[in-house]
Design a protein around this motif. Structure first.
Motif, PDB file in Angstrom:
ATOM      1  N   THR A 228      50.539  36.901  49.085  1.00  0.00           N
ATOM      2  CA  THR A 228      49.596  35.833  48.248  1.00  0.00           C
ATOM      3  C   THR A 228      49.195  36.551  46.883  1.00  0.00           C
ATOM      4  N   SER A 229      49.160  35.530  45.954  1.00  0.00           N
ATOM      5  CA  SER A 229      48.932  36.093  44.427  1.00  0.00           C
ATOM      6  C   SER A 229      47.455  35.473  44.056  1.00  0.00           C
ATOM      7  N   GLY A 230      47.034  36.279  43.211  1.00  0.00           N
ATOM      8  CA  GLY A 230      45.530  36.030  42.649  1.00  0.00           C
ATOM      9  C   GLY A 230      45.135  36.964  41.685  1.00  0.00           C
ATOM     10  N   THR A 231      43.765  37.142  41.685  1.00  0.00           N
ATOM     11  CA  THR A 231      43.127  38.433  40.757  1.00  0.00           C
ATOM     12  C   THR A 231      42.578  39.355  41.417  1.00  0.00           C
ATOM     13  N   PHE A 232      42.565  40.659  40.763  1.00  0.00           N
ATOM     14  CA  PHE A 232      41.229  41.532  41.396  1.00  0.00           C
ATOM     15  C   PHE A 232      40.582  41.936  40.150  1.00  0.00           C
ATOM     16  N   SER A 233      39.263  41.866  40.229  1.00  0.00           N
ATOM     17  CA  SER A 233      38.305  41.920  39.377  1.00  0.00           C
ATOM     18  C   SER A 233      37.280  43.074  39.830  1.00  0.00           C
ATOM     19  N   LEU A 234      36.939  43.951  38.898  1.00  0.00           N
ATOM     20  CA  LEU A 234      36.019  45.272  39.032  1.00  0.00           C
ATOM     21  C   LEU A 234      35.643  45.605  37.766  1.00  0.00           C
ATOM     22  N   ASP A 235      34.531  46.342  37.398  1.00  0.00           N
ATOM     23  CA  ASP A 235      34.056  47.050  36.285  1.00  0.00           C
ATOM     24  C   ASP A 235      34.280  46.402  35.055  1.00  0.00           C
ATOM     25  N   GLY A 236      34.300  45.007  35.127  1.00  0.00           N
ATOM     26  CA  GLY A 236      34.428  44.237  34.021  1.00  0.00           C
ATOM     27  C   GLY A 236      35.720  43.659  33.742  1.00  0.00           C
ATOM     28  N   GLY A 237      36.828  44.077  34.379  1.00  0.00           N
ATOM     29  CA  GLY A 237      38.276  43.784  34.103  1.00  0.00           C
ATOM     30  C   GLY A 237      38.767  42.833  35.124  1.00  0.00           C
ATOM     31  N   THR A 238      39.874  42.283  34.799  1.00  0.00           N
ATOM     32  CA  THR A 238      40.507  41.181  35.946  1.00  0.00           C
ATOM     33  C   THR A 238      41.929  41.513  35.670  1.00  0.00           C
ATOM     34  N   TRP A 239      42.596  41.697  36.821  1.00  0.00           N
ATOM     35  CA  TRP A 239      44.198  41.968  36.768  1.00  0.00           C
ATOM     36  C   TRP A 239      44.863  40.891  37.700  1.00  0.00           C
ATOM     37  N   GLU A 240      45.941  40.470  37.222  1.00  0.00           N
ATOM     38  CA  GLU A 240      46.896  39.798  38.516  1.00  0.00           C
ATOM     39  C   GLU A 240      47.360  40.541  39.465  1.00  0.00           C
ATOM     40  N   VAL A 241      47.327  40.425  40.630  1.00  0.00           N
ATOM     41  CA  VAL A 241      47.953  40.973  41.700  1.00  0.00           C
ATOM     42  C   VAL A 241      48.645  39.993  42.833  1.00  0.00           C
ATOM     43  N   ASP A 242      49.426  40.829  43.557  1.00  0.00           N
ATOM     44  CA  ASP A 242      49.980  40.165  44.726  1.00  0.00           C
ATOM     45  C   ASP A 242      49.304  41.229  45.773  1.00  0.00           C
ATOM     46  N   ASN A 243      49.261  40.345  46.974  1.00  0.00           N
ATOM     47  CA  ASN A 243      48.725  41.292  47.991  1.00  0.00           C
ATOM     48  C   ASN A 243      49.460  41.042  49.378  1.00  0.00           C
ATOM     49  N   ASN A 244      49.358  41.753  50.149  1.00  0.00           N
ATOM     50  CA  ASN A 244      50.181  41.707  51.645  1.00  0.00           C
ATOM     51  C   ASN A 244      48.977  41.134  52.551  1.00  0.00           C
TER      52      ASN A 244
END
Length: 210
Positions: free
Chosen positions: A11-27
């Protein structure tokens, strides 16, 4: 013979922490048989996970840790299936960043055993990437579900809040490198690997004094 099989959903979405956000694919890992299953890391897309379950009874939603990209679909999936959300309590501060009004339904503890389709999954507390990070060892399936503790090519990232590199190295050395070399590592992102394939790379980190 173990009754369970392992299925992978990306699945695809975003990871956000410490003020940043990144596009990610997760298993998202589904472990079970034709009638029941557990989900390891309900990431991003509850609809896709429900479709992959195909009407099977969902016994638990297991969170390897509480970074938002691994838990963002968990409450919706729980509401739609009735399955409990399980998380190690050391990751509650991270969980509350994403779901401040919804607590997990149960706790994961080191040595705890979950059973699905006559197959035992043993919880290994492996802090470092996050304080409450866990892996699940399924010896009958020659499998480890490592979350973000171990990837193909090395340990998980430790450059953000709540993480600590020497701790993740200790966890890998003490809890994972002791597993059989043939154990297949089903990771939170990217491709699978094996304990045997990763051991030389990890030993190099250990030899550096971590």
């Amino acid at each position: 013979m173990a009754g369970a099989r392992i299925e992978r959903l990306v699945t695809s979405g975003t990871f956000s922490l410490d003020g940043g956000t990144w596009e990610v694919d997760n298993n998202v890992w589904i472990v079970g048989d034709d009638s029941e299953a557990v989900v390891v890391d309900a990431a991003h897309d509850a609809d896709a996970i429900v479709r992959a379950l195909g009407g099977r009874a969902l016994r638990a939603i297991v969170c390897t840790h509480a970074h938002n990209d691994h838990i963002d679909a968990a409450p919706d999936l729980a509401a739609r299936t009735g399955a409990p959300i399980l998380l190690h309590p050391d990751d509650l501060p991270l969980w509350k960043q994403t779901h401040p009004d919804r607590t997990p339904d149960g706790e994961l503890a080191d040595g705890q055993t979950l059973t699905v389709a006559d197959t035992r999954l043993t919880v290994l507390h492996t802090p470092g990437h996050a304080p409450g990070a866990v892996c699940l060892h399924a010896p009958d399936l020659t499998a480890l579900f490592s979350g973000d503790t171990l990837f193909a090519g090395g340990p998980g990232a430790t450059g953000r809040s709540y993480s600590h590199f020497p701790t993740i190295i200790d966890s890998i050395r003490e809890r994972l490198l002791t597993l059989p070399e043939a154990t297949v590592v089903h990771t939170g992102h990217g491709e699978t690997t094996t304990i045997g394939a990763e051991a030389p790379h990890l030993q190099a980190w250990i030899d550096r004094g971590f």
